[in-house]
Scaffold this motif. Structure first.
Motif, PDB file in Angstrom:
ATOM      1  N   HIS A  22       0.829  -1.214   0.000  1.00  0.00           N
ATOM      2  CA  HIS A  22       0.000   0.000   0.000  1.00  0.00           C
ATOM      3  C   HIS A  22       0.862   1.262   0.000  1.00  0.00           C
ATOM      4  O   HIS A  22       1.906   1.309   0.659  1.00  0.00           O
ATOM      5  N   ALA A  23       0.402   2.283  -0.713  1.00  0.00           N
ATOM      6  CA  ALA A  23       1.039   3.599  -0.624  1.00  0.00           C
ATOM      7  C   ALA A  23       0.445   4.308   0.588  1.00  0.00           C
ATOM      8  O   ALA A  23      -0.762   4.246   0.817  1.00  0.00           O
ATOM      9  N   ILE A  24       1.304   4.956   1.361  1.00  0.00           N
ATOM     10  CA  ILE A  24       0.809   5.664   2.543  1.00  0.00           C
ATOM     11  C   ILE A  24       0.524   7.109   2.151  1.00  0.00           C
ATOM     12  O   ILE A  24       1.407   7.820   1.675  1.00  0.00           O
ATOM     13  N   ILE A  25      -0.717   7.528   2.344  1.00  0.00           N
ATOM     14  CA  ILE A  25      -1.084   8.894   1.975  1.00  0.00           C
ATOM     15  C   ILE A  25      -1.345   9.702   3.248  1.00  0.00           C
ATOM     16  O   ILE A  25      -1.718   9.138   4.274  1.00  0.00           O
ATOM     17  N   PRO A  26      -1.126  11.019   3.209  1.00  0.00           N
ATOM     18  CA  PRO A  26      -1.330  11.826   4.416  1.00  0.00           C
ATOM     19  C   PRO A  26      -2.811  12.024   4.717  1.00  0.00           C
ATOM     20  O   PRO A  26      -3.651  11.865   3.840  1.00  0.00           O
ATOM     21  N   SER A  27      -3.105  12.383   5.947  1.00  0.00           N
ATOM     22  CA  SER A  27      -4.485  12.685   6.313  1.00  0.00           C
ATOM     23  C   SER A  27      -4.931  13.922   5.560  1.00  0.00           C
ATOM     24  O   SER A  27      -4.185  14.887   5.437  1.00  0.00           O
ATOM     25  N   ALA A  28      -6.151  13.894   5.060  1.00  0.00           N
ATOM     26  CA  ALA A  28      -6.724  15.105   4.469  1.00  0.00           C
ATOM     27  C   ALA A  28      -7.212  15.996   5.608  1.00  0.00           C
ATOM     28  O   ALA A  28      -7.252  15.574   6.766  1.00  0.00           O
ATOM     29  N   SER A  29      -7.571  17.208   5.276  1.00  0.00           N
ATOM     30  CA  SER A  29      -8.111  18.157   6.249  1.00  0.00           C
ATOM     31  C   SER A  29      -9.430  17.623   6.840  1.00  0.00           C
ATOM     32  O   SER A  29     -10.092  16.791   6.228  1.00  0.00           O
ATOM     33  N   VAL A  30      -9.808  18.089   8.018  1.00  0.00           N
ATOM     34  CA  VAL A  30     -11.131  17.703   8.540  1.00  0.00           C
ATOM     35  C   VAL A  30     -12.230  18.468   7.807  1.00  0.00           C
ATOM     36  O   VAL A  30     -13.408  18.170   7.957  1.00  0.00           O
ATOM     37  N   VAL A  31     -11.834  19.463   7.012  1.00  0.00           N
ATOM     38  CA  VAL A  31     -12.803  20.217   6.212  1.00  0.00           C
ATOM     39  C   VAL A  31     -12.752  19.682   4.783  1.00  0.00           C
ATOM     40  O   VAL A  31     -11.763  19.848   4.102  1.00  0.00           O
ATOM     41  N   PRO A  32     -13.821  18.999   4.343  1.00  0.00           N
ATOM     42  CA  PRO A  32     -13.770  18.380   3.016  1.00  0.00           C
ATOM     43  C   PRO A  32     -13.674  19.436   1.916  1.00  0.00           C
ATOM     44  O   PRO A  32     -14.240  20.512   2.039  1.00  0.00           O
ATOM     45  N   GLU A  33     -12.965  19.089   0.869  1.00  0.00           N
ATOM     46  CA  GLU A  33     -12.876  19.996  -0.259  1.00  0.00           C
ATOM     47  C   GLU A  33     -13.935  19.638  -1.275  1.00  0.00           C
ATOM     48  O   GLU A  33     -14.233  18.487  -1.482  1.00  0.00           O
ATOM     49  N   ASN A  34     -14.450  20.640  -1.927  1.00  0.00           N
ATOM     50  CA  ASN A  34     -15.380  20.409  -3.037  1.00  0.00           C
ATOM     51  C   ASN A  34     -16.555  19.519  -2.680  1.00  0.00           C
ATOM     52  O   ASN A  34     -16.987  18.727  -3.487  1.00  0.00           O
ATOM     53  N   ASP A  35     -17.021  19.602  -1.475  1.00  0.00           N
ATOM     54  CA  ASP A  35     -18.160  18.767  -1.135  1.00  0.00           C
ATOM     55  C   ASP A  35     -19.288  19.608  -0.573  1.00  0.00           C
ATOM     56  O   ASP A  35     -19.169  20.198   0.484  1.00  0.00           O
ATOM     57  N   PRO A  36     -20.378  19.663  -1.298  1.00  0.00           N
ATOM     58  CA  PRO A  36     -21.452  20.574  -0.911  1.00  0.00           C
ATOM     59  C   PRO A  36     -22.255  20.145   0.308  1.00  0.00           C
ATOM     60  O   PRO A  36     -22.867  20.974   0.949  1.00  0.00           O
ATOM     61  N   THR A  37     -22.281  18.863   0.600  1.00  0.00           N
ATOM     62  CA  THR A  37     -23.262  18.448   1.605  1.00  0.00           C
ATOM     63  C   THR A  37     -22.677  18.136   2.964  1.00  0.00           C
ATOM     64  O   THR A  37     -23.416  17.991   3.923  1.00  0.00           O
ATOM     65  N   VAL A  38     -21.395  18.006   3.053  1.00  0.00           N
ATOM     66  CA  VAL A  38     -20.834  17.531   4.306  1.00  0.00           C
ATOM     67  C   VAL A  38     -19.990  18.603   4.951  1.00  0.00           C
ATOM     68  O   VAL A  38     -19.180  19.250   4.302  1.00  0.00           O
ATOM     69  N   LEU A  39     -20.192  18.817   6.240  1.00  0.00           N
ATOM     70  CA  LEU A  39     -19.422  19.855   6.913  1.00  0.00           C
ATOM     71  C   LEU A  39     -18.023  19.366   7.256  1.00  0.00           C
ATOM     72  O   LEU A  39     -17.067  20.111   7.168  1.00  0.00           O
ATOM     73  N   PHE A  40     -17.924  18.103   7.671  1.00  0.00           N
ATOM     74  CA  PHE A  40     -16.619  17.605   8.104  1.00  0.00           C
ATOM     75  C   PHE A  40     -16.325  16.221   7.526  1.00  0.00           C
ATOM     76  O   PHE A  40     -17.237  15.488   7.156  1.00  0.00           O
ATOM     77  N   THR A  41     -15.046  15.899   7.515  1.00  0.00           N
ATOM     78  CA  THR A  41     -14.626  14.572   7.096  1.00  0.00           C
ATOM     79  C   THR A  41     -15.006  13.590   8.199  1.00  0.00           C
ATOM     80  O   THR A  41     -14.537  13.715   9.323  1.00  0.00           O
ATOM     81  N   THR A  42     -15.869  12.633   7.882  1.00  0.00           N
ATOM     82  CA  THR A  42     -16.394  11.753   8.917  1.00  0.00           C
ATOM     83  C   THR A  42     -15.774  10.363   8.897  1.00  0.00           C
ATOM     84  O   THR A  42     -16.018   9.572   9.790  1.00  0.00           O
ATOM     85  N   ALA A  43     -15.032  10.064   7.847  1.00  0.00           N
ATOM     86  CA  ALA A  43     -14.414   8.740   7.750  1.00  0.00           C
ATOM     87  C   ALA A  43     -13.242   8.813   6.797  1.00  0.00           C
ATOM     88  O   ALA A  43     -13.163   9.726   5.973  1.00  0.00           O
ATOM     89  N   GLY A  44     -12.363   7.829   6.895  1.00  0.00           N
ATOM     90  CA  GLY A  44     -11.188   7.819   6.041  1.00  0.00           C
ATOM     91  C   GLY A  44     -11.543   7.760   4.565  1.00  0.00           C
ATOM     92  O   GLY A  44     -10.820   8.283   3.717  1.00  0.00           O
ATOM     93  N   MET A  45     -12.678   7.122   4.264  1.00  0.00           N
ATOM     94  CA  MET A  45     -13.033   6.969   2.859  1.00  0.00           C
ATOM     95  C   MET A  45     -13.521   8.270   2.232  1.00  0.00           C
ATOM     96  O   MET A  45     -13.518   8.422   1.021  1.00  0.00           O
ATOM     97  N   HIS A  46     -13.914   9.186   3.091  1.00  0.00           N
ATOM     98  CA  HIS A  46     -14.575  10.384   2.593  1.00  0.00           C
ATOM     99  C   HIS A  46     -13.749  11.170   1.562  1.00  0.00           C
ATOM    100  O   HIS A  46     -14.222  11.456   0.459  1.00  0.00           O
ATOM    101  N   PRO A  47     -12.466  11.492   1.891  1.00  0.00           N
ATOM    102  CA  PRO A  47     -11.676  12.214   0.888  1.00  0.00           C
ATOM    103  C   PRO A  47     -11.357  11.359  -0.342  1.00  0.00           C
ATOM    104  O   PRO A  47     -10.904  11.876  -1.347  1.00  0.00           O
ATOM    105  N   LEU A  48     -11.620  10.063  -0.246  1.00  0.00           N
ATOM    106  CA  LEU A  48     -11.269   9.175  -1.357  1.00  0.00           C
ATOM    107  C   LEU A  48     -12.454   8.822  -2.250  1.00  0.00           C
ATOM    108  O   LEU A  48     -12.320   8.028  -3.182  1.00  0.00           O
TER     109      LEU A  48
END
Ligand code: ATP
Ligand code: MG
Length: 635
Positions: free
Chosen positions: A22-48
């Motif tokens: 597996h490639a290790i990727i850094p944590s994304a921000s708790v503030v999702p980018e380009n996402d209209p409906t979600v205020l915060f990143t709620t799970a690891g899959m979210h930014p993916l």
């Protein structure tokens, strides 16, 4: 019992999955980018999500990370033994690569192998999807789990939801409510999942022989990991098709894992909380009762429980607030800022219950900075402490004013009475007035109730709630909307507006200057909303020039090229984008020659000519200090 600390688990997890390609990727921000409906990143899959939906990830098909998560939907559970609003989710993903067999085998290996966590396999219990009218029972997962247990000499029996448990039951079959994920919207990828639980009170004997129902609500069983298998595409109600790209998405809670690994029963009794709790003890002069052995709340006197809950809530909420502020959010009365404000105020209220009357949140935030600064350097931002100090001061003023207002509502003479002098007959306070105080002063309803209770007065909570419902409780909306729409919406119109947003940003930078950067965006099939840094209102002429720039690019039918490169190369190429270390080493750069060059995960149209319609700015307004907001459409 292991002496490992949380940081070692984090490192080991990433090391383990690296060893599995597996490639290790850094944590994304708790503030999702380009996402209209979600205020915060709620799970690891979210930014993916874009990659789970088929976009190619620059780091490959196997990814792992430790993602900072905020779950406001769990806010009312904070104080129990396992729910937090901020936690880290360790995750591994297969983007159309390996599937159930590998995912389950690796989960088991990481949990039980002495080289890794070395947890006792006898204390692990799992759940698997039982099958329903839409999709069959997940036999492959059942078989794989059996094999894993067999390898360590355990015979693992299977127990259906309404069946009597066998003496060897370890694999529990549950329906879609518990063991099915997705789809994100009405249609899209979805599939069964398999959850892993750990018994934290092994002295009480094995849990085999009990039904799932008998153990699941007990304090002694802790869910630590969830493997999701996205194998179906829901195409219409009750219609599921096997998907071409089958994904694995797993999430393991770091706080819960360190809990079970160190022989504890609750997440607050670990190195991810003890320093914070110690600070709260010092500030309040009260003792947190570490109940070795270990007593759950159910066996404790109420007064202890209340104080411990207060301490837990403060610890969790201030930690969450620090991470939210570190990712650029400030307290306000809308959206993310409102959630942040609510977390801070709830923490202060709990401090009040513990008898802390001076500003204290900054002292706790400093402890959080000390604990996390190395792994998440963004928390060290000085702004975090300044904002917190200011917000606490503001709230204390609010409280004073609110209490004064409340006292005006008391019947004549009540204000002077001590609680024991007040007649037992209670008087109802007008709920509408109570709501007014809540709203204008931001006075928490619980505090209104406490104040009233001390005077034997009550407020009709149902009526109050009705008032409250009229207004949006944004934090709830945030969690309810968790995976709906947003990035999962890959409609053509949304993609077209996404590319339009790139053109618009380039246009804004050309017309207004290089100081303009994106500050947030919210795109759906109908319109785009876009925040950017700029100090003043745009003139009509400026808006016109930006519109012309975008429309010219659309009419010119320019190909949209995507190239993968290192962050350094992207920066050298003059690409626009956030250069913090959140995209990973290799990034995707979308270039519209002559118009735009920007780092982005995608997706985008292949050619600007695919953008149908004429770009129009409908509204340009202030969003927050130094930030403007544009609403625009294609008509
Ligand atoms: P639960 O049912 O206990 O609330 P969940 O089913 O909501 O958990 P998932 O959404 O599957 O949890 O998340 C994956 C993992 O993340 C969980 O197994 C757990 O370890 C962790 N996790 C989830 N929610 C929280 C939380 N509020 N606080 C701490 N860890 C959490
Ligand atoms: Mg949950």
């Amino acid at each position: 019992m292991s002496s490992m600390n949380a940081s070692e688990i984090r490192t080991k997890y990433l090391e383990f999955f690296k060893s599995k390609g597996h490639a290790i990727i850094p944590s994304a921000s708790v503030v999702p980018e380009n996402d209209p409906t979600v205020l915060f990143t709620t799970a690891g899959m979210h930014p993916l999500v874009p990659y789970l939906m088929g976009e190619v990830h620059p780091q490959g098909k196997r990814l792992a990370d430790s993602q900072k998560c905020i779950r406001t939907g769990d806010i009312d559970d904070v104080g129990d033994n396992r729910h937090l609003t901020f936690f880290e989710m360790l995750g591994n993903w297969s983007l159309g690569d390996y599937f159930k067999k590998e995912a389950i085998a690796w989960s088991f290996e990481f949990l039980t192998d002495e080289k890794w966590l070395g947890l006792d396999p006898k204390r692990i219990y799992v759940t698997v999807f039982a099958g329903d009218e839409n999709s069959p029972i997940d036999n492959e997962s059942i078989e794989t789990w059996k094999e894993q247990y067999e390898k360590v000499g355990i015979e693992a029996g299977v127990c259906g939801e309404n069946e009597k448990a066998q003496s060897d039951s370890r694999i529990f079959l549950l329906g879609a409510k518990d063991n099915w994920w997705g789809p994100a919207g009405e249609t899209g990828p979805c599939g069964p999942c398999s959850e892993m639980f750990y018994d934290v009170r092994p002295d009480e004997g094995l849990l085999t022989g009990k039904t799932h129902e008998q153990w699941v609500d007990e304090f002694r069983i802790m869910e630590i990991w969830n493997d999701v298998f996205m194998e179906f595409n829901k195409v219409a109600p009750k219609q599921f098709e096997k998907m071409a790209q089958q994904n694995v998405d797993t999430g393991m809670g770091l706080e819960r894992t360190i809990t079970v690994l160190t022989g504890k029963e609750n997440v607050f009794d670990t190195d991810l909380f003890l320093p914070i709790i110690a600070k709260i003890e010092e500030l309040s002069g009260k003792k947190y009762l570490f109940t070795k052995g270990d007593l759950g709340f159910e066996e404790m006197p109420d007064c202890w429980v209340e104080d411990m809950k207060s301490m837990r809530i403060i610890a969790d909420h201030i930690k969450a607030s620090v991470f939210i502020m570190a990712d650029g959010i400030e307290p306000s009365n809308t959206e993310r800022g409102y959630v942040l404000r609510r977390l801070i105020r709830r923490a202060i209220r709990q401090g009040h219950l513990l008898g802390i009357s001076n500003n204290f949140t900054v002292e706790i935030a400093k402890v959080v900075q000390g604990m996390y600064g190395e792994v998440f350097p963004e928390v060290l931002n000085e702004k975090v402490l300044n904002i917190l100090e200011e917000e606490e001061g503001r709230f204390r003023k609010t409280l004073e004013n609110g209490i004064r207002e409340l006292e005006k509502m008391f019947p004549v003479g009540f204000k002077e009475l001590r609680a024991d002098e007040i007649p037992p007959s209670t008087t109802d306070i007008d709920p509408e007035k109570a709501f007014f105080i809540f709203q204008t002063h931001g006075f928490p309803i619980e505090m209104i109730e406490e104040e009233l209770k001390s005077k034997n007065l009550t407020v009709n909570r149902d009526e109050f709630n009705k008032q409250f419902k009229k207004h949006q409780d944004l934090s709830r909306t945030a969690s309810a909307g968790m995976f709906k729409g947003g990035l999962s919406d890959n409609k053509e119109e949304t993609t077209a507006l996404h590319t339009t947003a790139h053109l618009m940003l380039a246009g804004l930078r050309k017309v207004l200057g290089e100081h303009v950067h994106q500050k947030g965006s919210n795109i759906n099939g109908e319109r785009l909303r876009f925040d950017f840094s700029h100090p003043t209102k745009m003139t009509d002429e400026e808006k016109k020039q930006v519109e012309e720039f975008v429309n010219e690019a659309i009419n010119a039918k320019v190909p949209v090229e995507m190239n993968e490169m290192s962050l350094e190369e992207a920066r050298e190429s003059g690409a626009e984008g956030a250069f913090e270390n959140k995209y990973g080493e290799v990034v995707k750069v979308y270039k519209i020659n002559g118009y735009s060059n920007e780092i982005c995960g995608g997706p985008h149209v292949a050619n600007t000519g695919d953008i149908k319609g004429t770009f129009k700015i409908q509204k340009e307004e202030s969003s927050s200090s130094g930030v403007r907001r544009i609403k625009a459409i294609l008509e």
